[in-house]
Design a protein around this motif. Structure first.
Motif, PDB file in Angstrom:
ATOM      1  N   ALA A 231       0.832  -1.209   0.000  1.00  0.00           N
ATOM      2  CA  ALA A 231       0.000   0.000   0.000  1.00  0.00           C
ATOM      3  C   ALA A 231       0.864   1.256   0.000  1.00  0.00           C
ATOM      4  CB  ALA A 231      -0.933  -0.021   1.206  1.00  0.00           C
ATOM      5  N   LYS A 232       1.871   1.287   0.872  1.00  0.00           N
ATOM      6  CA  LYS A 232       2.739   2.465   0.980  1.00  0.00           C
ATOM      7  C   LYS A 232       3.423   2.776  -0.345  1.00  0.00           C
ATOM      8  CE  LYS A 232       6.566   4.323   3.737  1.00  0.00           C
ATOM      9  NZ  LYS A 232       7.534   4.035   4.847  1.00  0.00           N
ATOM     10  N   ASN A 233       3.853   1.745  -1.058  1.00  0.00           N
ATOM     11  CA  ASN A 233       4.527   1.940  -2.348  1.00  0.00           C
ATOM     12  C   ASN A 233       3.587   2.477  -3.418  1.00  0.00           C
ATOM     13  OD1 ASN A 233       6.948   1.017  -1.316  1.00  0.00           O
ATOM     14  ND2 ASN A 233       6.652  -1.084  -2.025  1.00  0.00           N
ATOM     15  N   HIS A 234       2.280   2.459  -3.120  1.00  0.00           N
ATOM     16  CA  HIS A 234       1.276   2.963  -4.067  1.00  0.00           C
ATOM     17  C   HIS A 234       0.502   4.143  -3.472  1.00  0.00           C
ATOM     18  CE1 HIS A 234       2.202  -1.060  -5.599  1.00  0.00           C
ATOM     19  NE2 HIS A 234       1.779  -0.649  -6.772  1.00  0.00           N
ATOM     20  N   ASN A 235       1.151   4.861  -2.541  1.00  0.00           N
ATOM     21  CA  ASN A 235       0.565   6.070  -1.961  1.00  0.00           C
ATOM     22  C   ASN A 235      -0.794   5.806  -1.318  1.00  0.00           C
ATOM     23  OD1 ASN A 235       0.645   8.860  -1.382  1.00  0.00           O
ATOM     24  ND2 ASN A 235      -0.711   9.309  -3.107  1.00  0.00           N
TER      25      ASN A 235
ATOM     26  N   ARG B  67      14.441  -9.990  -4.818  1.00  0.00           N
ATOM     27  CA  ARG B  67      15.169  -8.761  -5.155  1.00  0.00           C
ATOM     28  C   ARG B  67      14.239  -7.738  -5.810  1.00  0.00           C
ATOM     29  NH1 ARG B  67      20.693  -9.843  -8.127  1.00  0.00           N
ATOM     30  NH2 ARG B  67      20.673  -7.567  -7.873  1.00  0.00           N
ATOM     31  N   TRP B  68      13.026  -7.649  -5.282  1.00  0.00           N
ATOM     32  CA  TRP B  68      12.094  -6.603  -5.681  1.00  0.00           C
ATOM     33  C   TRP B  68      11.159  -6.352  -4.501  1.00  0.00           C
ATOM     34  CZ3 TRP B  68       7.165  -7.437  -8.951  1.00  0.00           C
ATOM     35  CH2 TRP B  68       6.430  -8.534  -8.465  1.00  0.00           C
ATOM     36  N   ASN B  69      10.296  -5.370  -4.633  1.00  0.00           N
ATOM     37  CA  ASN B  69       9.346  -5.084  -3.567  1.00  0.00           C
ATOM     38  C   ASN B  69       8.173  -6.059  -3.665  1.00  0.00           C
ATOM     39  OD1 ASN B  69      10.525  -2.905  -2.079  1.00  0.00           O
ATOM     40  ND2 ASN B  69      10.161  -1.593  -3.845  1.00  0.00           N
ATOM     41  N   GLU B  70       8.348  -7.201  -3.008  1.00  0.00           N
ATOM     42  CA  GLU B  70       7.347  -8.270  -3.023  1.00  0.00           C
ATOM     43  C   GLU B  70       6.022  -7.744  -2.451  1.00  0.00           C
ATOM     44  OE1 GLU B  70       5.983 -11.836  -4.028  1.00  0.00           O
ATOM     45  OE2 GLU B  70       8.180 -11.595  -4.048  1.00  0.00           O
ATOM     46  N   PRO B  71       4.920  -7.802  -3.233  1.00  0.00           N
ATOM     47  CA  PRO B  71       3.645  -7.315  -2.712  1.00  0.00           C
ATOM     48  C   PRO B  71       3.187  -8.071  -1.463  1.00  0.00           C
ATOM     49  CG  PRO B  71       3.553  -7.491  -5.101  1.00  0.00           C
ATOM     50  CD  PRO B  71       4.834  -8.139  -4.668  1.00  0.00           C
ATOM     51  N   PHE B  72       3.272  -9.410  -1.509  1.00  0.00           N
ATOM     52  CA  PHE B  72       2.937 -10.214  -0.336  1.00  0.00           C
ATOM     53  C   PHE B  72       3.812 -11.454  -0.255  1.00  0.00           C
ATOM     54  CE2 PHE B  72       0.719 -13.509   1.995  1.00  0.00           C
ATOM     55  CZ  PHE B  72       0.452 -12.852   3.190  1.00  0.00           C
ATOM     56  N   GLY B  73       3.640 -12.398  -1.150  1.00  0.00           N
ATOM     57  CA  GLY B  73       4.439 -13.625  -1.134  1.00  0.00           C
ATOM     58  C   GLY B  73       3.692 -14.780  -0.496  1.00  0.00           C
ATOM     59  N   LEU B  74       2.730 -15.353  -1.236  1.00  0.00           N
ATOM     60  CA  LEU B  74       1.914 -16.446  -0.705  1.00  0.00           C
ATOM     61  C   LEU B  74       2.767 -17.658  -0.345  1.00  0.00           C
ATOM     62  CD1 LEU B  74      -1.125 -16.928  -0.173  1.00  0.00           C
ATOM     63  CD2 LEU B  74      -1.235 -18.075  -2.398  1.00  0.00           C
ATOM     64  N   ALA B  75       3.919 -17.813  -1.007  1.00  0.00           N
ATOM     65  CA  ALA B  75       4.817 -18.928  -0.679  1.00  0.00           C
ATOM     66  C   ALA B  75       5.213 -18.900   0.790  1.00  0.00           C
ATOM     67  CB  ALA B  75       6.065 -18.866  -1.557  1.00  0.00           C
ATOM     68  N   MET B  76       5.311 -17.714   1.365  1.00  0.00           N
ATOM     69  CA  MET B  76       5.711 -17.609   2.774  1.00  0.00           C
ATOM     70  C   MET B  76       4.627 -18.169   3.690  1.00  0.00           C
ATOM     71  SD  MET B  76       7.782 -13.990   3.108  1.00  0.00           S
ATOM     72  CE  MET B  76       6.522 -12.934   2.399  1.00  0.00           C
ATOM     73  N   THR B  77       3.379 -17.794   3.465  1.00  0.00           N
ATOM     74  CA  THR B  77       2.316 -18.283   4.339  1.00  0.00           C
ATOM     75  C   THR B  77       2.049 -19.772   4.110  1.00  0.00           C
ATOM     76  OG1 THR B  77       0.742 -17.329   2.757  1.00  0.00           O
ATOM     77  CG2 THR B  77       1.175 -16.090   4.772  1.00  0.00           C
ATOM     78  N   GLU B  78       2.153 -20.225   2.860  1.00  0.00           N
ATOM     79  CA  GLU B  78       2.010 -21.658   2.602  1.00  0.00           C
ATOM     80  C   GLU B  78       3.052 -22.444   3.392  1.00  0.00           C
ATOM     81  OE1 GLU B  78       0.296 -22.477  -1.759  1.00  0.00           O
ATOM     82  OE2 GLU B  78       2.240 -21.492  -1.770  1.00  0.00           O
ATOM     83  N   SER B  79       4.272 -21.953   3.392  1.00  0.00           N
ATOM     84  CA  SER B  79       5.361 -22.641   4.100  1.00  0.00           C
ATOM     85  C   SER B  79       5.182 -22.555   5.610  1.00  0.00           C
ATOM     86  CB  SER B  79       6.704 -22.039   3.685  1.00  0.00           C
ATOM     87  OG  SER B  79       6.916 -22.180   2.290  1.00  0.00           O
ATOM     88  N   MET B  80       4.830 -21.379   6.118  1.00  0.00           N
ATOM     89  CA  MET B  80       4.626 -21.220   7.557  1.00  0.00           C
ATOM     90  C   MET B  80       3.484 -22.086   8.067  1.00  0.00           C
ATOM     91  SD  MET B  80       5.413 -17.217   8.513  1.00  0.00           S
ATOM     92  CE  MET B  80       4.245 -16.496   7.373  1.00  0.00           C
ATOM     93  N   SER B  81       2.474 -22.318   7.219  1.00  0.00           N
ATOM     94  CA  SER B  81       1.357 -23.162   7.646  1.00  0.00           C
ATOM     95  C   SER B  81       1.807 -24.576   7.975  1.00  0.00           C
ATOM     96  CB  SER B  81       0.285 -23.201   6.553  1.00  0.00           C
ATOM     97  OG  SER B  81       0.627 -24.097   5.512  1.00  0.00           O
ATOM     98  N   GLN B  82       2.957 -24.982   7.426  1.00  0.00           N
ATOM     99  CA  GLN B  82       3.505 -26.314   7.684  1.00  0.00           C
ATOM    100  C   GLN B  82       4.690 -26.268   8.651  1.00  0.00           C
ATOM    101  OE1 GLN B  82       1.691 -28.967   6.325  1.00  0.00           O
ATOM    102  NE2 GLN B  82       0.436 -27.131   6.005  1.00  0.00           N
ATOM    103  N   GLY B  83       4.861 -25.131   9.314  1.00  0.00           N
ATOM    104  CA  GLY B  83       5.885 -25.008  10.344  1.00  0.00           C
ATOM    105  C   GLY B  83       7.257 -24.614   9.855  1.00  0.00           C
TER     106      GLY B  83
ATOM    107  N   SER C  12      14.960 -11.822   2.154  1.00  0.00           N
ATOM    108  CA  SER C  12      15.508 -10.469   2.122  1.00  0.00           C
ATOM    109  C   SER C  12      14.607  -9.546   2.943  1.00  0.00           C
ATOM    110  CB  SER C  12      15.595  -9.988   0.672  1.00  0.00           C
ATOM    111  OG  SER C  12      14.283  -9.862   0.118  1.00  0.00           O
ATOM    112  N   GLN C  13      14.918  -8.258   2.912  1.00  0.00           N
ATOM    113  CA  GLN C  13      14.096  -7.260   3.610  1.00  0.00           C
ATOM    114  C   GLN C  13      13.235  -6.467   2.628  1.00  0.00           C
ATOM    115  OE1 GLN C  13      16.664  -4.815   6.030  1.00  0.00           O
ATOM    116  NE2 GLN C  13      17.146  -6.474   7.448  1.00  0.00           N
ATOM    117  N   ASN C  14      13.055  -6.978   1.427  1.00  0.00           N
ATOM    118  CA  ASN C  14      12.382  -6.210   0.396  1.00  0.00           C
ATOM    119  C   ASN C  14      10.867  -6.397   0.423  1.00  0.00           C
ATOM    120  OD1 ASN C  14      14.826  -5.189  -0.643  1.00  0.00           O
ATOM    121  ND2 ASN C  14      15.176  -7.088  -1.759  1.00  0.00           N
ATOM    122  N   GLY C  15      10.158  -5.301   0.214  1.00  0.00           N
ATOM    123  CA  GLY C  15       8.702  -5.358   0.151  1.00  0.00           C
ATOM    124  C   GLY C  15       8.084  -5.804   1.453  1.00  0.00           C
ATOM    125  N   SER C  16       7.175  -6.757   1.366  1.00  0.00           N
ATOM    126  CA  SER C  16       6.374  -7.192   2.511  1.00  0.00           C
ATOM    127  C   SER C  16       7.104  -8.127   3.458  1.00  0.00           C
ATOM    128  CB  SER C  16       5.123  -7.919   1.994  1.00  0.00           C
ATOM    129  OG  SER C  16       5.498  -9.143   1.349  1.00  0.00           O
TER     130      SER C  16
END
Length: 325
Positions: free
Chosen positions: A117-121, A216-232, A238-242
């Motif tokens: 959101a911030k990156n899109h004012n 290496r870009w401003n990741e809007p969200f990254g569903l791969a992260m929540t899919e992986s976290m759901s399985q522990g 990186s520190q980019n984007g979300s």
């Protein structure tokens, strides 16, 4: 509330499709919460068994004239793209990707993370979610090892940074399992699984111990992260984007390659696998997502604009421009 959606491909999708899966889960959840849901969409969609009314569209009505088929009695229309047209009905638009320099968005746009959101004012966002019925906890969630890394993204897309994941796997002598394409390597530590979905993908995620996600870009969200976290699985990225806001304490958001290498080598995570899943469920479940959207629907139906200023992509560079790492 009577809520209409539009999408041009068959739902539910069978393999890949982050936008499509979130849209389908949201529609199902709205029905579960007692709302009347209508999909203007592909005639091969199989949604009616979930209580979703299908208005099948073909030809030009599926491509660019779906507006003419919108029922007159709906309370609100929810789109998954930035419309180039005006409608005389309440409208909400979810923006899933990054804009391009100078691109403007509808006042009722909803972004998918705070940084997005911030990156899109804008300050209007609802974080993407999972239907946890499709991501049950594995029986051995607290028996994770530290030897198998997961890469879950489009392997050919440079912003996802598969190259640094391969370097780290070889350096740490951990096995890297790639879901989302293939890469060339003679290394015994690199394993290609191609494009897989459904149970096969879930089984592969469960066989791994951490997700590596040094985008290496401003990741809007990254569903791969929540899919992986759901399985522990912890997330090392990186520190980019979300990434910092999504990862929290469930892994490490790293400033550069050296930090990333050290985090993977030491498995730097404050939470246990079960705690990672609990954290993911609390923040990113579809029940919360749909309830948050219902609050925005009520505002728009009441005549309010979600953003007083027109959202606009603020960067002068193209979204796909690689960020140093």
């Amino acid at each position: 509330m009577r809520i209409a959606f539009y999408h041009h491909v068959p739902l539910p999708v069978k393999t890949y499709g982050g936008t499509e899966r979130i849209l389908f889960w949201h529609m199902k959840e709205l029905v579960r919460q007692g709302h009347d849901v209508v999909l203007l969409g592909h005639p091969e969609s199989e949604v009616e068994e979930y209580g979703i009314k299908l208005i099948p569209l073909e030809g030009e009505y599926l491509r660019d004239k779906f507006q003419e088929k919108i029922p007159k009695d709906i309370d609100i229309l929810h789109l998954q793209f930035n419309p180039s047209f005006e409608l005389d009905i309440p409208l909400v638009c979810t923006v899933h990707g990054n804009g391009q320099p100078g691109e403007t968005f509808h006042n009722n746009s909803v972004f998918v993370s705070g940084s997005h959101a911030k990156n899109h004012n804008s300050n209007i966002f609802i974080a993407n979610a999972l239907d946890f019925e499709e991501y049950p906890a594995p029986d051995n969630i607290n028996k994770k090892g530290k030897d198998n890394l997961l890469f879950l993204a489009k392997a050919s897309w440079r912003v996802k940074n598969l190259s640094d994941c391969k370097k780290v796997a070889k350096k740490t002598k951990k096995h890297l399992h790639i879901i989302g394409g293939k890469t060339f390597s003679f290394s015994k530590y690199i394993h290609n699984h191609g494009f897989v979905g459904g149970k096969e993908k879930l089984d592969l995620i469960r066989q791994c111990d951490a997700l590596v996600f040094p985008v290496r870009w401003n990741e809007p969200f990254g569903l791969a992260m929540t899919e992986s976290m759901s399985q522990g699985l912890p997330i090392f990225g990186s520190q980019n984007g979300s990434l910092p806001e999504v990862i929290g304490e469930a892994g490490r958001a790293c400033a550069n390659y050296e930090e990333f290498l050290n985090a993977v080598q030491s498995f730097d995570c404050k939470l246990s696998p079960q705690q990672i899943r609990d954290y993911c469920y609390e923040k990113y479940n579809i029940d919360k997502y749909s309830r948050d959207y219902l609050k925005l629907y009520e505002k728009v139906i009441g005549g309010s604009k979600l953003s007083k200023e027109v959202p606009k992509f603020l960067s002068n560079d193209r979204a796909e421009t690689l960020i140093d790492f």
